[in-house]
Design a protein around this motif. Structure first.
Motif: not given
Length: 450
Positions: A202-204, A396-400
């Protein structure tokens, strides 16, 4: 740090089982937080849970300059994901609705405006609810459901509680309270982080949001959630996994089969966002315009997206105190190292990095400003990467979008150089001597990889 699954005795706050396995250790502010997985119901929970503040890190009452509220209103609240679960079991917005843990009040305000011959009510203790009641005029009260005379004076066709049950000390009692205000043939809807997402794949940013140290007392598995809901008297249960989130629809009498409502949800969300953008509150206006801009870009409705982009750019300019052509100024000083992206995270809108990404996508798809797209992707990458590194729990949105920024920046750069090569050939036809000095502005991608 992922731990070997050594067995230990620890009481599960979900099923009361005592057989657990070590899972994960997280360090924050010099303290170590260890998580285990219940071997009976597969829920995940921290050992020695310590709540952050009076409401798990949320501020009770109306607080000024609440940065958590700013992030929630500008980008954090998934307005379409608040609307979709209810619309999936009703053809048109109708029937009474109670939203327990309603945040800013986006869902009860929506239901109050668009549902036919009905009413909605929201409950929120945190400052989000106080501001939502003042700014939106949303029907929100500020007492726990068990003590809330205003909410309990009637029963409801639909009771929704999104991302709340993982905060409560007694989930069995909480489900009992929800059921007590639901009509006999009503539908209960819940969402909560999925315990099965706590794994190394799962992404950090998603892990950090799901664990929410000091806020989430446990994360339930689908198995555990189904059992709790069934034990609360709901014989018809449908559960779906939406990425890292579990969503449950439950009723006592008949099965309400959720159906695909994407087109209808998008249509109503667009109308709702246009209404929300018509406000003087800049956090709310900017957040609504950003969500609408993203929706239009993703739908390929580029002309309409361009109109919204101009409005949103003006909101950003006012927020950071720069002229309307602010992005060139910001890009120049960030690239020169005069100021870090972090300086803009605190004062700029929370959607700044993602907005720049989608504006780059708009320019790339329109095809007339490839160089501008390169600059937007470059600045978006810097801001999103900074947010992912320093504000992981809310990024979350920035990372994606980081991988998309990298790929589309390089694509836009190649188009920009092709544009320059075309104009060089065009110039040769009219001024062969002058054309010898006309070169692409950016000969290599190395310029943008500093």
């Amino acid at each position: 740090v992922w731990l070997d699954p050594d067995r230990r005795e620890a009481k599960c706050p979900v099923c009361a089982g005592t057989d657990a396995a070590d899972l994960l250790q997280v360090e924050q502010d010099g303290a170590a937080h260890e998580f285990v997985r219940c071997l009976a119901c597969r829920s995940v929970y921290p050992l020695n849970f310590q709540e952050s503040g009076e409401l798990g890190g949320y501020t009770i009452g109306k607080a000024e300059n609440d940065m958590g509220l700013k992030h929630y209103v500008e980008i954090g609240a998934g307005i379409d994901s608040l609307i979709a679960p209810v619309l999936s079991v009703v053809e048109h917005p109708s029937g009474s609705l109670l939203d327990v843990g309603c945040g800013f009040g986006f869902l009860p305000f929506f239901w109050d405006r668009y549902a036919e011959d009905t009413f909605a009510h929201g409950i929120e203790l945190a400052s989000y609810g106080h501001w939502g009641r003042e700014i939106l005029g949303a029907p929100i009260s500020h007492h726990l459901l068990a003590e809330n005379d205003e909410a309990r004076k009637q029963t409801y066709d639909y009771v929704w509680s999104g991302e709340v049950i993982e905060h409560v000390p007694d989930p069995v009692q909480f489900l009992g309270d929800l059921g007590s205000v639901l009509k006999p043939d009503g539908v209960l809807m819940l969402s909560t982080p999925d315990a099965d997402c706590i794994n190394p794949g799962t992404p950090l940013a998603d892990l950090a949001a799901a664990l929410s140290l000091g806020s989430h007392r446990f994360l339930m598995s689908e198995k555990a959630l189904r059992k709790l809901v069934n034990d609360a008297g709901f014989g018809s249960i449908i559960a779906r996994n939406s990425g890292t989130t579990l969503i449950v629809w439950a009723s006592r009498t008949e099965r309400h089969q959720p159906h695909n409502t994407a087109a209808r949800v998008n249509q109503l969300t667009e109308r709702y966002l246009l209404q929300l953008a018509n406000t003087e509150d800049q956090w709310l206006r900017g957040g609504a315009l950003y969500r609408l801009f993203k929706l239009l870009v993703n739908a390929g409705r580029l002309t309409e997206a361009s109109q919204i982009e101009r409005q949103l750019s003006d909101v950003v300019a006012a927020a950071i105190g720069l002229p309307s052509e602010w992005s060139a100024v910001v890009h120049g000083i960030v690239k020169a190292g005069a100021i870090s992206p972090g300086n803009f995270i605190a004062s700029a809108p929370a959607y700044l990095g993602p907005f720049l990404h989608y504006r780059g996508m708009l320019k790339l798809n329109l095809g007339f400003d490839h160089l501008g797209a390169v600059a937007d992707f470059d600045l978006a990458l810097r801001i999103n990467a900074f947010a992912a590194e320093h504000h992981i729990a809310t990024a979350q949105e920035a990372s994606r979008l980081i991988a998309s920024c990298i790929f589309h920046r390089q694509l836009a750069l190649r188009h920009a150089n092709q544009d320059a090569a075309f104009f060089r050939e065009f110039a040769k036809a009219y001024d062969p001597e002058g054309a010898e000095h006309f070169e692409p502005r950016f000969e290599s991608e190395a310029f943008w990889t500093n």
